[in-house]
Design a protein around this motif. Structure first.
Motif, PDB file in Angstrom:
ATOM      1  N   GLN A 306      12.412  -6.404   8.932  1.00 48.74           N
ATOM      2  CA  GLN A 306      10.995  -6.645   8.682  1.00 48.74           C
ATOM      3  C   GLN A 306      10.306  -5.343   8.286  1.00 48.74           C
ATOM      4  O   GLN A 306       9.502  -5.305   7.348  1.00 48.74           O
ATOM      5  N   ALA A 307      10.602  -4.295   9.023  1.00 48.61           N
ATOM      6  CA  ALA A 307      10.011  -2.996   8.714  1.00 48.61           C
ATOM      7  C   ALA A 307      10.396  -2.542   7.311  1.00 48.61           C
ATOM      8  O   ALA A 307       9.587  -1.949   6.592  1.00 48.61           O
ATOM      9  N   ARG A 308      11.620  -2.831   6.907  1.00 50.55           N
ATOM     10  CA  ARG A 308      12.054  -2.469   5.552  1.00 50.55           C
ATOM     11  C   ARG A 308      11.171  -3.137   4.502  1.00 50.55           C
ATOM     12  O   ARG A 308      10.754  -2.509   3.526  1.00 50.55           O
ATOM     13  N   ILE A 309      10.889  -4.424   4.690  1.00 49.01           N
ATOM     14  CA  ILE A 309      10.038  -5.150   3.743  1.00 49.01           C
ATOM     15  C   ILE A 309       8.629  -4.565   3.732  1.00 49.01           C
ATOM     16  O   ILE A 309       8.052  -4.308   2.670  1.00 49.01           O
ATOM     17  N   ALA A 310       8.075  -4.352   4.922  1.00 51.73           N
ATOM     18  CA  ALA A 310       6.718  -3.825   5.008  1.00 51.73           C
ATOM     19  C   ALA A 310       6.607  -2.454   4.352  1.00 51.73           C
ATOM     20  O   ALA A 310       5.642  -2.166   3.633  1.00 51.73           O
ATOM     21  N   LEU A 311       7.602  -1.612   4.579  1.00 52.30           N
ATOM     22  CA  LEU A 311       7.570  -0.273   3.983  1.00 52.30           C
ATOM     23  C   LEU A 311       7.718  -0.321   2.468  1.00 52.30           C
ATOM     24  O   LEU A 311       7.056   0.430   1.745  1.00 52.30           O
ATOM     25  N   ALA A 312       8.590  -1.201   1.981  1.00 51.24           N
ATOM     26  CA  ALA A 312       8.794  -1.301   0.532  1.00 51.24           C
ATOM     27  C   ALA A 312       7.518  -1.749  -0.178  1.00 51.24           C
ATOM     28  O   ALA A 312       7.298  -1.419  -1.352  1.00 51.24           O
ATOM     29  N   LEU A 313       6.674  -2.483   0.525  1.00 52.15           N
ATOM     30  CA  LEU A 313       5.380  -2.873  -0.039  1.00 52.15           C
ATOM     31  C   LEU A 313       4.351  -1.764   0.160  1.00 52.15           C
ATOM     32  O   LEU A 313       3.566  -1.451  -0.745  1.00 52.15           O
ATOM     33  N   ALA A 314       4.363  -1.139   1.324  1.00 48.19           N
ATOM     34  CA  ALA A 314       3.328  -0.161   1.665  1.00 48.19           C
ATOM     35  C   ALA A 314       3.420   1.135   0.880  1.00 48.19           C
ATOM     36  O   ALA A 314       2.394   1.692   0.480  1.00 48.19           O
ATOM     37  N   VAL A 315       4.644   1.637   0.649  1.00 47.13           N
ATOM     38  CA  VAL A 315       4.775   2.949  -0.001  1.00 47.13           C
ATOM     39  C   VAL A 315       4.347   2.924  -1.460  1.00 47.13           C
ATOM     40  O   VAL A 315       4.201   3.981  -2.080  1.00 47.13           O
ATOM     41  N   GLN A 316       4.132   1.735  -2.005  1.00 42.63           N
ATOM     42  CA  GLN A 316       3.607   1.652  -3.365  1.00 42.63           C
ATOM     43  C   GLN A 316       2.147   2.094  -3.430  1.00 42.63           C
ATOM     44  O   GLN A 316       1.636   2.426  -4.501  1.00 42.63           O
ATOM     45  N   HIS A 317       1.486   2.108  -2.266  1.00 43.79           N
ATOM     46  CA  HIS A 317       0.064   2.431  -2.218  1.00 43.79           C
ATOM     47  C   HIS A 317      -0.222   3.774  -1.571  1.00 43.79           C
ATOM     48  O   HIS A 317      -1.218   4.424  -1.893  1.00 43.79           O
ATOM     49  N   THR A 318       0.636   4.189  -0.650  1.00 39.09           N
ATOM     50  CA  THR A 318       0.459   5.484  -0.008  1.00 39.09           C
ATOM     51  C   THR A 318       1.757   5.907   0.661  1.00 39.09           C
ATOM     52  O   THR A 318       2.549   5.055   1.071  1.00 39.09           O
ATOM     53  N   THR A 319       1.957   7.213   0.764  1.00 33.43           N
ATOM     54  CA  THR A 319       3.084   7.748   1.532  1.00 33.43           C
ATOM     55  C   THR A 319       2.578   8.551   2.725  1.00 33.43           C
ATOM     56  O   THR A 319       3.361   9.213   3.406  1.00 33.43           O
ATOM     57  N   ASP A 320       1.277   8.500   2.968  1.00 34.17           N
ATOM     58  CA  ASP A 320       0.697   9.188   4.113  1.00 34.17           C
ATOM     59  C   ASP A 320       1.115   8.479   5.385  1.00 34.17           C
ATOM     60  O   ASP A 320       0.861   7.280   5.559  1.00 34.17           O
ATOM     61  N   SER A 321       1.738   9.202   6.291  1.00 37.88           N
ATOM     62  CA  SER A 321       2.309   8.571   7.480  1.00 37.88           C
ATOM     63  C   SER A 321       1.251   7.928   8.364  1.00 37.88           C
ATOM     64  O   SER A 321       1.482   6.859   8.941  1.00 37.88           O
ATOM     65  N   GLU A 322       0.089   8.551   8.465  1.00 37.09           N
ATOM     66  CA  GLU A 322      -0.949   7.976   9.325  1.00 37.09           C
ATOM     67  C   GLU A 322      -1.494   6.682   8.734  1.00 37.09           C
ATOM     68  O   GLU A 322      -1.742   5.709   9.454  1.00 37.09           O
ATOM     69  N   ALA A 323      -1.666   6.647   7.421  1.00 32.74           N
ATOM     70  CA  ALA A 323      -2.157   5.429   6.765  1.00 32.74           C
ATOM     71  C   ALA A 323      -1.131   4.306   6.882  1.00 32.74           C
ATOM     72  O   ALA A 323      -1.481   3.141   7.112  1.00 32.74           O
ATOM     73  N   ILE A 324       0.141   4.642   6.732  1.00 31.30           N
ATOM     74  CA  ILE A 324       1.192   3.631   6.840  1.00 31.30           C
ATOM     75  C   ILE A 324       1.295   3.118   8.272  1.00 31.30           C
ATOM     76  O   ILE A 324       1.494   1.924   8.505  1.00 31.30           O
ATOM     77  N   GLN A 325       1.123   4.006   9.260  1.00 31.96           N
ATOM     78  CA  GLN A 325       1.166   3.560  10.650  1.00 31.96           C
ATOM     79  C   GLN A 325       0.054   2.564  10.943  1.00 31.96           C
ATOM     80  O   GLN A 325       0.268   1.549  11.631  1.00 31.96           O
ATOM     81  N   ILE A 326      -1.125   2.805  10.408  1.00 33.07           N
ATOM     82  CA  ILE A 326      -2.251   1.876  10.589  1.00 33.07           C
ATOM     83  C   ILE A 326      -1.894   0.520   9.983  1.00 33.07           C
ATOM     84  O   ILE A 326      -2.168  -0.530  10.580  1.00 33.07           O
ATOM     85  N   THR A 327      -1.264   0.539   8.809  1.00 36.58           N
ATOM     86  CA  THR A 327      -0.870  -0.709   8.146  1.00 36.58           C
ATOM     87  C   THR A 327       0.152  -1.459   8.980  1.00 36.58           C
ATOM     88  O   THR A 327       0.028  -2.668   9.188  1.00 36.58           O
ATOM     89  N   LEU A 328       1.175  -0.764   9.458  1.00 39.17           N
ATOM     90  CA  LEU A 328       2.217  -1.412  10.257  1.00 39.17           C
ATOM     91  C   LEU A 328       1.644  -1.993  11.549  1.00 39.17           C
ATOM     92  O   LEU A 328       2.019  -3.095  11.969  1.00 39.17           O
ATOM     93  N   ASP A 329       0.726  -1.288  12.180  1.00 39.91           N
ATOM     94  CA  ASP A 329       0.138  -1.758  13.422  1.00 39.91           C
ATOM     95  C   ASP A 329      -0.683  -3.027  13.215  1.00 39.91           C
ATOM     96  O   ASP A 329      -0.854  -3.824  14.149  1.00 39.91           O
ATOM     97  N   ALA A 330      -1.178  -3.208  11.998  1.00 43.25           N
ATOM     98  CA  ALA A 330      -2.053  -4.358  11.723  1.00 43.25           C
ATOM     99  C   ALA A 330      -1.276  -5.605  11.324  1.00 43.25           C
ATOM    100  O   ALA A 330      -1.867  -6.696  11.251  1.00 43.25           O
ATOM    101  N   LEU A 331       0.023  -5.472  11.069  1.00 46.08           N
ATOM    102  CA  LEU A 331       0.791  -6.630  10.592  1.00 46.08           C
ATOM    103  C   LEU A 331       1.164  -7.568  11.742  1.00 46.08           C
ATOM    104  O   LEU A 331       1.303  -7.149  12.877  1.00 46.08           O
TER     105      LEU A 331
END
Length: 331
Positions: A306-331
């Motif tokens: 699941q994390a692989r899918i979420a990351l493959a979608l998220a890194v298209q918009h940002t590679t900032d770790s804090e922004a990605i963590q916020i996204t993952l926490d909201a899923l």
């Protein structure tokens, strides 16, 4: 007479319409490469006509382990178009069980609709003794046509049991009760008399986390599973292969070996997004101070795939770790 609900049915293949070499071929049937003819599963189930007006929508059928990103993109686009048409009260997707949970999770992140989307599969081929495909399909159509399922997002129905796409995982290789939601449990059941009993609801986002267009652009993201004595070779190989992100399925609450940890920190320092997950079936990973300092994010209560899918979608918009963590926490 009241009008029956209209349910769209997309058949993507899998065990549910596969044919074995004999009625006892319950294990190696995929090697026959035989399937029911188009429409045959529905034709053999006249009881569907008492539940809903089922409209079959053509789609390529294959084993779920053969699906590609392109197939996912087409499936999500097709389902979204059907949902947005205003023609249907629900949509059912038949799917192989091997990767059903991944497809369900992907759709839950990218679709925008209030009508039920139900994925369904089977653990025994269509011509096998004790085949569960027909009853699973009937129950899935019942669920998709029901009012209790509205607003529940993407659901999975198998063995009379209803799961949320975010929670479900395949937990057995051959049993008909092969799916579970570790630590959370199912949303409810479709009982033997057809009654829908959902005893738990789950939060769904009014706006999808990602756009369907992001699916076709999903970059390489690799999963590396930890074990005693694991070194950093696979992690370095993933980086060399062009991985934009790596999911570490660590031991326990997210602990890779020291050698893996060093390789992961090196990857993060080089701009690769590193997500710390766990190989354990349930429970969350806590983001430790050392992980945060190294630029790693964590997959909270999320399976590595699941994390692989979420990351493959998220890194298209940002590679900032804090922004990605916020996204993952909201899923």
């Amino acid at each position: 007479m009241s009008k029956l609900p209209r349910v769209a049915l997309l058949s993507t293949g899998g065990t549910i319409d596969a044919l074995g070499a004999s009625r006892l071929d319950l294990a190696w049937y995929t090697e026959t490469k035989n399937r029911l003819p188009d429409g045959a599963l529905v034709a053999a189930l006249p009881e569907l006509k008492t539940v809903a007006d089922v409209i079959q929508v053509p789609f390529a059928r294959m084993p779920s382990y053969a699906l590609s990103t392109e197939d996912w993109s087409l499936l999500a686009t097709t389902v979204q178009q059907l949902a947005a048409s205003g023609t249907f009260d629900g949509i059912v997707v038949t799917h192989g069980t091997n990767t059903l949970e991944e497809t369900a999770f992907l759709l839950s992140l990218t679709l925008s609709t209030t009508i039920p989307i139900v994925l369904v599969g089977a653990m025994r081929p269509a011509n096998g003794l004790g085949s569960d495909g027909m009853i699973n399909l009937l129950q899935a159509v019942r669920l998709a046509a029901s009012k209790p399922a509205r607003g529940q997002g993407v659901l999975v129905l198998i063995n009379d049991t209803v799961f949320a796409a975010r929670d479900v995982t395949k937990s057995a290789t051959f049993r008909v009760n092969a799916f579970a939601a570790p630590g959370l449990g199912p949303l409810g059941h479709v009982d033997a008399d057809g009654e829908i009993r959902l005893t738990r609801r789950h939060a769904t986002n009014a706006v999808p986390a990602f756009a369907i267009e992001d699916i076709a652009r999903m970059p390489r993201v690799d999963v590396v599973v930890s074990y005693v004595g694991a070194d950093g070779v696979l992690i370095k190989a993933a980086v060399a292969a062009g991985a934009r992100a790596i999911v570490s399925a660590g031991t326990g609450a997210g602990r890779p070996t020291p050698a893996e940890s060093a390789a992961l920190n090196e990857a993060a320092a080089g701009g690769v997004v590193v997500c710390q997950g766990t190989r354990v079936a349930s429970g969350r990973v806590s983001r430790s101070p050392a992980m945060k300092a190294a630029g790693r994010v964590v997959a909270p209560a999320m399976a590595p795939w699941q994390a692989r899918i979420a990351l493959a979608l998220a890194v298209q918009h940002t590679t900032d770790s804090e922004a990605i963590q916020i996204t993952l926490d909201a899923l």
